[in-house]
Design an enzyme around this catalytic site. Structure first.
Site, PDB file in Angstrom:
ATOM      1  N   LYS A 206      -9.155  -2.457  -8.161  1.00 46.31           N
ATOM      2  CA  LYS A 206      -7.790  -2.355  -8.695  1.00 46.31           C
ATOM      3  C   LYS A 206      -6.794  -2.495  -7.555  1.00 46.31           C
ATOM      4  CE  LYS A 206      -4.874   0.962  -9.501  1.00 46.31           C
ATOM      5  NZ  LYS A 206      -3.582   0.245  -9.281  1.00 46.31           N
ATOM      6  N   GLU A 281      -9.129   6.685   2.831  1.00 45.98           N
ATOM      7  CA  GLU A 281      -8.258   6.414   3.979  1.00 45.98           C
ATOM      8  C   GLU A 281      -6.853   6.717   3.504  1.00 45.98           C
ATOM      9  OE1 GLU A 281      -5.565   5.190   6.053  1.00 45.98           O
ATOM     10  OE2 GLU A 281      -6.163   3.113   5.664  1.00 45.98           O
ATOM     11  N   CYS A 315       0.223   3.355   7.443  1.00 49.12           N
ATOM     12  CA  CYS A 315      -0.299   4.716   7.477  1.00 49.12           C
ATOM     13  C   CYS A 315      -0.502   5.212   8.901  1.00 49.12           C
ATOM     14  CB  CYS A 315      -1.602   4.798   6.693  1.00 49.12           C
ATOM     15  SG  CYS A 315      -2.838   3.587   7.204  1.00 49.12           S
ATOM     16  N   GLU A 412       5.076  12.349   5.670  1.00 51.28           N
ATOM     17  CA  GLU A 412       5.003  10.900   5.857  1.00 51.28           C
ATOM     18  C   GLU A 412       6.167  10.218   5.142  1.00 51.28           C
ATOM     19  OE1 GLU A 412       1.476   7.610   5.994  1.00 51.28           O
ATOM     20  OE2 GLU A 412       1.519   8.913   4.230  1.00 51.28           O
TER      21      GLU A 412
END
Length: 515
Positions: A206, A281, A315, A412
């Site tokens: 996906k 991850e 990231c 973040e």
């Protein structure tokens, strides 16, 4: 589908993209359906969802929207391909040849893929051309080399029951559910798909709903390369529907997810419920530590690249810049000057360094963090606003006087916001760098080998870049400590994610007597 030139892509307007069926060279032949069992099919519901151009926020394409029922079909196709099909039963050399053909085709269609990537994601075309697309090809070529080298071991076995021969087999795990993010659409696909294919698995993939286009184009490439029907299934859709259905499906043998830590927790809970292996991850808030004995101008440029690369939507971004107190003021002044000169604009225009953020949600999130930083007492040196009124552009923003307890230093942001903190000693900066829930990546800029050795060993992070940043090599593992994830992508280490180990005992004595 022939490759599209950079010049053609650069002059492609929104109106022409909307009229893709009328002959637009970039999207006219791009599939807009689900790829299941080697066939392009509509979603069973008949629903589609829009793909937006982040330069304008306008719709340029529509794609079939997979739901639970479509995932059922995709998993059934992958299950049949794994249990009965040829891919897991090919020799490693045969699979390696197919993976090599995939790499060759990615290179053949590089201009077209780069243009699609920049249209879908908003990153500068030059970055798609020199980074995302060639790195994706390299990844498939790297794992093509591994496909025939998945060796078990022979193990001496001589005990009280007699003499035996024992060996291990590394076998494919089965049907793998893979969910990838929007920041590096084709490259994240490569990181997941290449090792899974090399080891003989079948896949239900996906892509992120914001960036489904190159995943669909990749399905065409995989078919052209000779990947058997059902081996790869691509089901664009939304996380709470298609993504959740993949995670919950009892016939999916392994889950692999790249994305936010928040969603990673959900994926892990589903994996725990069914007791299937999972690799994650996830997010990061990576420290980048600048020593006192450096060339400040070069350090500023290195730190700028570490944070603003890919619009800050990375990231591993160096999003906590720790600078020694002796050079702090000079560094901050020069960092702000560099950010203020950063060229923000149309990703298809030559000279653009930063395109739009991915969507309006991300734009609003970034602007909210900028507001929080100012309210918490950080000093904003430049930027801070949306750029223009169309699309999702954000001014490069730099904060100084940031403290460890501020939200902009702990959470973040995933955008072009540089946070600069001051430190005094080696021991102090190691402790502060580690005082964060994340542990994905980190960096050190220094000319002192003792400082480098001390800090690189002291940091709790999956990657440490020394006097460089954002270097990605297919052979080098990537993953995080703490809430940044579980397991490793890339390199030999990723093969462990997609194999199971079987032990086989065989008697060496024909008259073996059992108690």
């Amino acid at each position: 589908m022939p490759g599209v030139t950079v010049e053609t892509a650069a002059t492609t307007g929104v109106a022409a993209l909307k009229a893709a069926a009328g002959g637009n060279p970039l999207l006219a032949n791009l599939p807009n359906k689900l790829w299941i069992g080697g066939q392009w099919v509509d979603a069973l519901s008949g629903r589609t969802f829009p793909v937006l151009d982040p330069r304008s926020g306008e719709e340029v394409f529509r794609v079939a929207e997979a739901d639970k029922e479509d995932v059922e079909l995709a998993v059934a196709a992958a299950r049949k391909a794994f249990d009965e099909g040829e891919w897991p039963r090919m020799s490693g050399k045969q699979r390696g040849k197919v993976l090599t053909r995939i790499a060759d085709l990615i290179e053949k269609y590089a201009d077209e893929l780069a243009a699609i990537e920049s249209l879908d994601n908003g990153k500068p075309l030059v970055m798609s051309k020199i980074a995302d697309i060639p790195l994706s090809a390299d990844h498939f070529r790297y794992y093509a080399g591994w496909a025939d080298k998945l060796h078990g071991k022979t193990i001496p076995c001589d005990n009280v029951f007699g003499k035996f021969f024992a060996y291990t087999l590394h076998e494919p795990i089965g049907v793998v559910g893979q969910i990838i993010p929007w920041n590096f659409p084709l490259l994240m696909l490569a990181w997941k798909v290449a090792p899974a294919l090399a080891t003989g698995n079948c896949i239900v993939l996906k892509p992120a709903e914001q960036t489904p286009l190159n995943a669909l184009r990749f399905a065409q490439i995989a078919e052209e390369a000779g990947v058997p029907a059902g081996t790869i299934n691509v089901v664009p859709g939304y996380g709470p529907t298609a993504g959740a259905a993949i995670c919950k499906h009892p016939q999916v043998d392994k889950l692999a997810f790249t994305g936010s830590t928040e969603v990673g927790r959900i994926v892990m809970r589903e994996a725990a419920e069914r007791i299937v292996p999972v690799t994650l991850e996830l997010g990061g808030k990576s420290p980048l530590i600048v020593d006192k004995n450096v060339d400040v101008d070069k350090a500023v440029e290195d730190c700028h690249f570490a944070l603003f690369f890919n619009h800050g939507q990375c990231c591993a971004a160096g999003s906590r810049t720790y600078v020694h107190e002796s050079i702090y003021d000079e560094f901050c002044e020069k960092a702000a000057a560099r950010a203020a000169k950063r060229v923000v604009g149309d990703p298809f225009q030559e000279g653009t360094e930063q395109g739009p953020q991915i969507d309006e949600d991300q734009l609003r999130k970034i602007l909210a963090y900028i507001d929080i930083g100012q309210r918490e007492g950080a000093t904003m040196l430049c930027g801070g606003k949306q750029k223009g009124t169309a699309g999702y552009f954000v001014e490069p923003t730099v904060f100084r006087d940031v403290t460890d307890t501020m939200k902009i230093a702990q959470e973040e942001i995933f955008g072009p916001v540089q946070c600069i903190l001051k430190y005094s000693s080696t021991e102090e900066v190691i402790a502060r760098a580690n005082a964060c829930e994340y542990g994905l990546a980190s960096g050190i800029i220094s000319n002192d080998v003792n400082f480098i050795n001390s800090v690189s060993r002291g940091l709790k992070a999956g990657t440490v870049w020394v006097n460089c940043y954002n270097v990605y090599e297919s052979a080098v593992p990537f993953g995080g400590y703490k809430t940044s994830g579980i397991g490793r992508d890339k390199g030999e280490y990723a093969l462990e994610n997609y194999t199971v180990t079987k032990a086989v005992y065989q008697s060496l004595e024909s008259n073996q007597c059992w108690i």
